[in-house]
Write an enzyme that holds these catalytic residues in place. Sequence first.
Site, PDB file in Angstrom:
ATOM      1  N   TYR A   1     -12.142  14.541  15.736  1.00  5.69           N
ATOM      2  CA  TYR A   1     -11.964  15.216  16.959  1.00  5.69           C
ATOM      3  C   TYR A   1     -10.559  14.781  17.407  1.00  5.69           C
ATOM      4  CZ  TYR A   1     -16.810  16.368  16.467  1.00  5.69           C
ATOM      5  OH  TYR A   1     -17.932  16.922  16.136  1.00  5.69           O
TER       6      TYR A   1
ATOM      7  N   ARG B   1     -21.414  21.736  19.693  1.00 10.89           N
ATOM      8  CA  ARG B   1     -21.356  20.317  19.869  1.00 10.89           C
ATOM      9  C   ARG B   1     -19.523  19.590  19.278  1.00 10.89           C
ATOM     10  NH1 ARG B   1     -24.210  15.368  18.649  1.00 10.89           N
ATOM     11  NH2 ARG B   1     -23.392  14.225  16.779  1.00 10.89           N
TER      12      ARG B   1
ATOM     13  N   LYS C   1     -30.472  11.416  14.418  1.00  8.05           N
ATOM     14  CA  LYS C   1     -30.711  10.882  12.979  1.00  8.05           C
ATOM     15  C   LYS C   1     -31.019   9.512  12.775  1.00  8.05           C
ATOM     16  CE  LYS C   1     -27.275  14.267  10.949  1.00  8.05           C
ATOM     17  NZ  LYS C   1     -25.842  14.442  10.350  1.00  8.05           N
TER      18      LYS C   1
ATOM     19  N   HIS D   1     -23.362  24.064  16.194  1.00 11.08           N
ATOM     20  CA  HIS D   1     -22.872  22.819  16.120  1.00 11.08           C
ATOM     21  C   HIS D   1     -21.436  22.834  16.448  1.00 11.08           C
ATOM     22  CE1 HIS D   1     -23.982  19.265  14.218  1.00 11.08           C
ATOM     23  NE2 HIS D   1     -22.682  18.887  13.937  1.00 11.08           N
TER      24      HIS D   1
ATOM     25  N   HIS E   1     -23.028   8.942  17.179  1.00 12.05           N
ATOM     26  CA  HIS E   1     -22.352   8.889  15.814  1.00 12.05           C
ATOM     27  C   HIS E   1     -22.609   7.176  15.425  1.00 12.05           C
ATOM     28  CE1 HIS E   1     -19.635  12.479  15.800  1.00 12.05           C
ATOM     29  NE2 HIS E   1     -20.830  12.699  15.205  1.00 12.05           N
TER      30      HIS E   1
ATOM     31  N   ARG F   1     -27.346  17.873  18.826  1.00 16.85           N
ATOM     32  CA  ARG F   1     -27.524  18.706  17.631  1.00 16.85           C
ATOM     33  C   ARG F   1     -28.625  19.715  17.748  1.00 16.85           C
ATOM     34  NH1 ARG F   1     -27.185  13.195  15.991  1.00 16.85           N
ATOM     35  NH2 ARG F   1     -25.298  12.711  14.694  1.00 16.85           N
TER      36      ARG F   1
END
Length: 297
Positions: free
Chosen positions: A276, A244, A171, A241, A267, A147
């Site tokens: 995806y 990514r 995150k 993004h 994730h 990110r």
Amino acid sequence: MNYQTIDEYLDFVRLEKGLSHNTRQAYRLDLVQYIDYMKEHNISDLNGIVPPMIQQYIRTLNETGKSSKSIARLISTLKGYHQFLIREQYMTKDPTILIKPPKTKSSLPDVLTIEEINRLLDFKSGDKPIDCRNKVMLELLYGCGIRVSELISLNLSDIHLSMGFIHVTGKGNKERIVPLNQTCIDILSDYINLFRTDLDHNNSNTLILNYRGQMISRQTVWKVLKTRAIEANINKTISPHTLRHSFATHLLENGADLRSVQELLGHSDISTTQIYTHINSKQIRDIYNQYHPRAKK
């Protein structure tokens, strides 16, 4: 009713959930607007907030053109906020308990083709520190799928060129190891050993520096990418993004398993990564419709 409880809640999510500064700022904006709305409608006490008032507030946002996705995020924020208020005994009942978020359309992320990626990244870093830095940024965004917030937060101590990986803090302060391809290793080596010292005026540990020797901003990364996309004649809406998304899509298209891609992207929930696979499914469907004789009209 004041904003003190908002500050307390934001401190709570920072300490307990490790939410980033940007996420907390988004929460703050949502909650301040929410409290302001209640005050405008003569609600002076937190316990005076009832479900019909919240539903009316959501209808107002709908009428002003807020997207379903934004409203769903807001409702999630309000639920967390009110649960915190009950836990801290500011309220006795949760007025959001029966409030349900709107259904949102699942949109597929934009990706670049491999040919477009090659055009985007195929430029000489030259002998200028800024040019080498810009190439490092783009190579890391696509080569590691990180990110933009993770990119600008990288420190020199996170870079392990001899072992071929970077240490990424994502995150919620979740940490992961991401491999480096040889192109990334080579350009990082040039940047760190030959060019970065010309930008580092403050003896900084931050990897990516602006011309003042400070951490680069997200906006600058976006502008660099946008400029490079124009130079490469890429006529798509593009953001950090996008690289990514392209990273993940290209891995899956070339046979990577979903669980590995999840780990590389950082994730926490594999369902986030599964979007995806939908891109690949769409590609397969397009190929089928184009080439199968029974699919042709």
